[in-house]
Design an enzyme around this catalytic site. Structure first.
Site, short mmCIF file in Angstrom:
data_model
loop_
_atom_site.label_atom_id
_atom_site.label_comp_id
_atom_site.label_asym_id
_atom_site.label_seq_id
_atom_site.Cartn_x
_atom_site.Cartn_y
_atom_site.Cartn_z
N LYS A 159 0.89 -1.16 0.00
CA LYS A 159 0.00 0.00 0.00
C LYS A 159 0.93 1.21 0.00
O LYS A 159 1.24 1.78 1.05
CB LYS A 159 -0.93 -0.04 1.22
N1 PPE Z 1 -7.43 -2.14 -3.27
C1 PPE Z 1 -6.94 -0.89 -3.24
C2 PPE Z 1 -6.20 -0.39 -4.42
C3 PPE Z 1 -7.11 -0.10 -2.10
O1 PPE Z 1 -6.61 1.12 -2.08
C4 PPE Z 1 -7.85 -0.61 -1.01
C5 PPE Z 1 -8.08 0.21 0.21
C6 PPE Z 1 -8.35 -1.93 -1.09
C7 PPE Z 1 -8.11 -2.67 -2.24
C8 PPE Z 1 -9.08 -2.58 0.05
O2 PPE Z 1 -8.21 -2.88 1.11
P1 PPE Z 1 -8.71 -2.96 2.61
O3 PPE Z 1 -8.99 -1.58 3.06
O4 PPE Z 1 -7.59 -3.61 3.34
O5 PPE Z 1 -9.95 -3.80 2.63
N2 PPE Z 1 -8.17 1.60 -0.01
C9 PPE Z 1 -8.03 2.51 1.11
C10 PPE Z 1 -7.86 3.95 0.65
C11 PPE Z 1 -9.00 4.63 0.02
C12 PPE Z 1 -8.73 6.10 -0.27
O6 PPE Z 1 -9.44 6.69 -1.12
O7 PPE Z 1 -7.85 6.71 0.38
C13 PPE Z 1 -9.13 2.33 2.13
O8 PPE Z 1 -10.19 1.77 1.83
O9 PPE Z 1 -8.92 2.74 3.28
#
Ligand code: PPE
Length: 306
Positions: A159
């Protein structure tokens, strides 16, 4: 606009919101190597605030540091404590936490190995990511003209801040085109994820999502949803998915910390199923909200009391 709160945690101290500044020479601002997380804290039905899957998020933060060669000066325990401390300092019952590990100022140029590695945690109020209505009735999506990074071009499992230029461009393209969110294919043309969400489809009662070897973030909500679905007796398969399989799905939904469980009612102007929120999506969404903020205590290990 993010509503201003009282404090931000920076390198071990709670500083006033307006003083939480960095220098423009901050290396991560120029080159994008920064590890970050997004974590939600919910006020649950018992009236107490709990951070959801804090340990897993902090572990992923440190995994991202490992992948990107960042060496934080703080331990996992320090960061977990900082998250709780920050929520208390800002009197937050519900909120979103954004820990970040980044390269500070010092040398310029790509290499700069000795710049200080800095850590901060921000908290803010964040309602439904794609709007309250989206959670109830679903969203309209479009397959992006931007492909997700090839697995050897960037670090799908990290991330990492810089990687999100790809997401910002895809999201803007979707919004400018009148859609709510982008769905991205990988460099081989298989379905990958949303700009900030993992994706699931339902076909004939089975739940499908791209497998971990594909170019996706290993979402913690993805994992939560897979576990909850299995507990509900729904079969879950992690596999490659094509664009036309999405179009022909009975149901599609996104998962993410910010997006929670958001139904998708349309992909590329084709209604998904009946074009409404499908029954399996609804069951999973209800169960998810019951676990994160309701009365369900079957997953106490996922909750850290603030
Ligand atoms: N894929 C991506 C590319 C992504 O950024 C997130 C979270 C996920 C999947 C889901 O991951 P999880 O939160 O562990 O279930 N994206 C974060 C950031 C969003 C933003 O706009 O800033 C979030 O959901 O916190």
């Amino acid at each position: 606009m993010v509503d201003k709160l009282k404090k931000i945690w920076m390198d071990g101290e709670l500083v006033d919101w307006d003083d939480a500044n960095v220098h423009v020479l901050t290396h991560s601002l120029h080159y994008g190597v920064a590890a970050f997380e997004g974590i939600r804290a919910y006020k649950r039905a018992d009236g107490q605030t709990y951070v959801f899957r804090l340990r897993e998020h902090v572990d992923r933060l440190f995994d991202t540091c490992k992948l990107t060669l960042l060496a934080p000066k703080f331990t996992r325990e320090d960061v977990m404590k900082a998250c709780a401390e920050l929520l208390r300092a800002n009197s937050m019952e519900d909120g979103y936490l954004r820990p970040m590990v980044y390269m500070g100022d010092g040398a310029m140029g790509i290499y700069a190995p000795n710049n200080p590695c800095r850590t901060s945690v921000i908290a803010w109020k964040w309602g439904a990511y794609l709007g309250e209505e989206a959670l109830k009735t679903g969203i309209r999506t479009k397959i992006s003209s931007f492909a997700r990074h090839h697995i050897n071009i960037s670090l799908a499992k990290a991330k990492m801040a810089g990687q999100y230029t790809n997401s910002v461009l895809a999201k803007r393209e979707a919004k400018f085109g009148g859609y709510d969110e982008a769905i991205m294919l990988d460099a081989n043309g298989y379905v990958s994820e949303g700009s900030g969400e993992n994706i699931f489809l339902v076909k004939k009662g089975v739940l499908y999502t791209p497998d971990l070897a594909s170019s996706i973030l290993e979402g913690i909500t993805r994992d939560t949803v897979m576990q909850l679905a299995r507990e509900l007796g729904i079969e879950v398969k992690e596999t490659r998915i094509t664009r036309d399989q999405l179009w022909l799905a009975d149901e599609v939904f996104f998962t993410g910390t910010a997006a929670e469980v958001t139904p998708v009612r349309e992909v590329d102007n084709r209604p998904i199923g009946e074009g409404t929120v499908g029954p399996i999506t609804k069951r999973i969404q209800e169960r998810f909200f019951d676990v994160v903020r309701g009365t369900d205590t079957a997953h106490a290990a996922w909750l850290t009391k603030v």
